[in-house]
Design a protein around this motif. Structure first.
Motif, short mmCIF file in Angstrom:
data_model
loop_
_atom_site.label_atom_id
_atom_site.label_comp_id
_atom_site.label_asym_id
_atom_site.label_seq_id
_atom_site.Cartn_x
_atom_site.Cartn_y
_atom_site.Cartn_z
N ALA A 83 0.84 -1.21 0.00
CA ALA A 83 0.00 0.00 0.00
C ALA A 83 0.87 1.25 0.00
O ALA A 83 2.03 1.22 0.42
N GLY A 102 -9.51 3.09 -1.19
CA GLY A 102 -9.72 4.43 -1.74
C GLY A 102 -10.94 5.14 -1.22
O GLY A 102 -11.43 6.09 -1.86
N VAL A 116 -6.09 0.57 -6.70
CA VAL A 116 -7.37 1.25 -6.43
C VAL A 116 -7.95 1.89 -7.68
O VAL A 116 -9.16 1.77 -7.96
N SER A 161 -0.90 7.46 1.98
CA SER A 161 -2.36 7.41 1.92
C SER A 161 -2.95 6.09 2.40
O SER A 161 -4.13 6.03 2.77
N ARG A 184 -3.47 3.65 0.44
CA ARG A 184 -4.25 3.11 -0.68
C ARG A 184 -3.54 1.93 -1.33
O ARG A 184 -2.32 1.91 -1.45
N ARG A 203 -9.48 3.10 3.68
CA ARG A 203 -8.43 3.85 2.97
C ARG A 203 -7.75 2.97 1.93
O ARG A 203 -7.40 3.45 0.83
N TYR A 204 -7.56 1.72 2.25
CA TYR A 204 -6.91 0.78 1.33
C TYR A 204 -7.66 0.68 0.01
O TYR A 204 -7.06 0.56 -1.06
#
Length: 371
Positions: free
Chosen positions: A297, A338, A307, A301, A303, A335-336
């Motif tokens: 990730a 998005g 994503v 962020s 993310r 968050r992962y």
């Protein structure tokens, strides 16, 4: 105290868990208490996946839509008007957890529903006879083969479910099943992997999912919060007291003593029998720790690297009374994928069971209809 700390450290390396969300009515979706839905009856069978695993597969299919047109049109295989919902369970569970409420509910609305049980559960034996641990790569390989088998087109994978040559698939995972889906998405969107067109992925939803960083950071947060509850979770999972102690089972999965969530003592006894059957082999957590999704990730962020390639906006559901995955863990998962935050529903960890099942189901339905 030494035994307690040793067990907690073992749990740190052996299982993920969650902490209840703060009760804020402004953040939690409105709650509905519902009895069991009416709908098509689920069907259970054992099928050979393209990966070689003999898996327990559950289907709950609505009637296929009527075909109109020329004779040549009617000779074509019927396809459903709505996407296939493919469910994946978490630890201590198997595909049975979707049969009681979610599958009949969604099938009654026209959504074909499918699920399979991971290796090591009662319905899906490990490929390696007598194995007590299963590597995450094996689960990911089975999930990939299962999803490819939903299409009637590829003879190497086709499970014969009659869903059409190119069915849209919405993938939903609960608890550890959510983390398995994260690892599958890594593989699916890997630049070097091919055959992505073989799976018509329409969306991804993760329910009370173990976060991308696994249990490590979450364990430390829980230890700071409550040593008593830390011990309860350790006993429940590592020592498997959730299988033998009704109160621990109820606390971890079904909401605790203050609200039985419609789960009777007879239900607890039944579910504990399922839990015992479905923990013949468990995930190899030492292997998983070396390849957690968070490792790939974005460091700032959080993310996932794929994503922007997802087919649509994803859904992350958190439960207000979850005793196993904490609020920060669910925010990390959001968050992962998005998202700014998870959708919080009024429910314990097992969102698909008990009388509050429709709170999660309604959130899923609203999201699916927006795809």
């Amino acid at each position: 105290m030494g035994m307690l700390l040793a067990a907690l450290l073992l749990f740190h390396a052996a299982q993920a868990f969650e902490v209840p969300f703060p009760q804020s009515g402004a953040e939690i979706r409105s709650s509905v208490v519902s009895s069991a839905p009416t709908g098509p009856a689920p069907v259970t069978q054992q099928l050979r996946l393209g990966s070689g695993t003999l898996a327990e597969v559950v289907t709950c299919l609505p009637p296929k839509p009527a075909l109109f047109g020329t004779q040549s049109d009617t000779n074509k295989k019927a396809t459903y008007d709505k996407p296939v919902l493919a469910f994946l369970h978490g630890s201590f569970h198997a595909s049975w957890c979707w049969e009681e409420k979610y599958m009949p509910f969604f099938a009654s609305l026209g959504y074909p529903c499918v699920a399979f049980s991971l290796q090591g559960t009662g319905g899906t034996p490990t490929v390696e006879a007598g194995a007590k641990k299963v590597k995450i790569a094996s689960h990911v390989g089975d999930l990939d083969a299962f999803l490819r088998g939903l299409s009637d087109e590829d003879a190497n994978y086709d499970l014969g479910l009659g869903l059409g040559d190119d069915p849209e698939v919405v993938l939903l995972g609960h608890s550890f099943g959510g983390l398995t889906i994260m690892k599958w998405l890594e593989k699916y969107y890997d630049e070097e992997s091919g055959n992505r067109d073989d799976i018509n992925l329409a969306g991804v939803a993760l329910l009370c999912a173990v976060p991308p960083s696994g249990n490590g950071p979450m364990t430390l947060r829980f230890l700071r919060r409550s040593l008593r509850d830390s011990w309860k979770i350790t006993a429940g999972f590592v020592l498997k007291k959730a299988i033998t102690n009704p109160q621990i089972c109820r606390d971890l999965f079904f909401g605790g003593p203050d609200d039985d969530n419609g789960i009777t003592d007879e239900d607890i006894e039944k579910y504990q029998g399922y839990f015992e059957r479905d923990t013949v082999a468990t995930i190899d957590l030492g292997d998983l720790a070396k390849q957690l999704p968070s490792a790939r990730a974005d460091k700032e962020s959080g993310r996932a690297p794929f994503v922007d390639r997802l087919p649509s906006h994803s859904l992350v559901i958190a439960a207000s009374d979850d005793f196993i995955v904490d609020a920060e863990g669910s925010r990390e998962t959001a968050r992962y994928l998005g998202l700014d935050s998870p959708v919080i529903v009024d429910s314990p960890h097992d969102v698909m069971l008990g009388t509050k099942w429709q709170n999660g189901a309604d959130a899923i339905l609203e999201w699916v209809e927006s795809l």
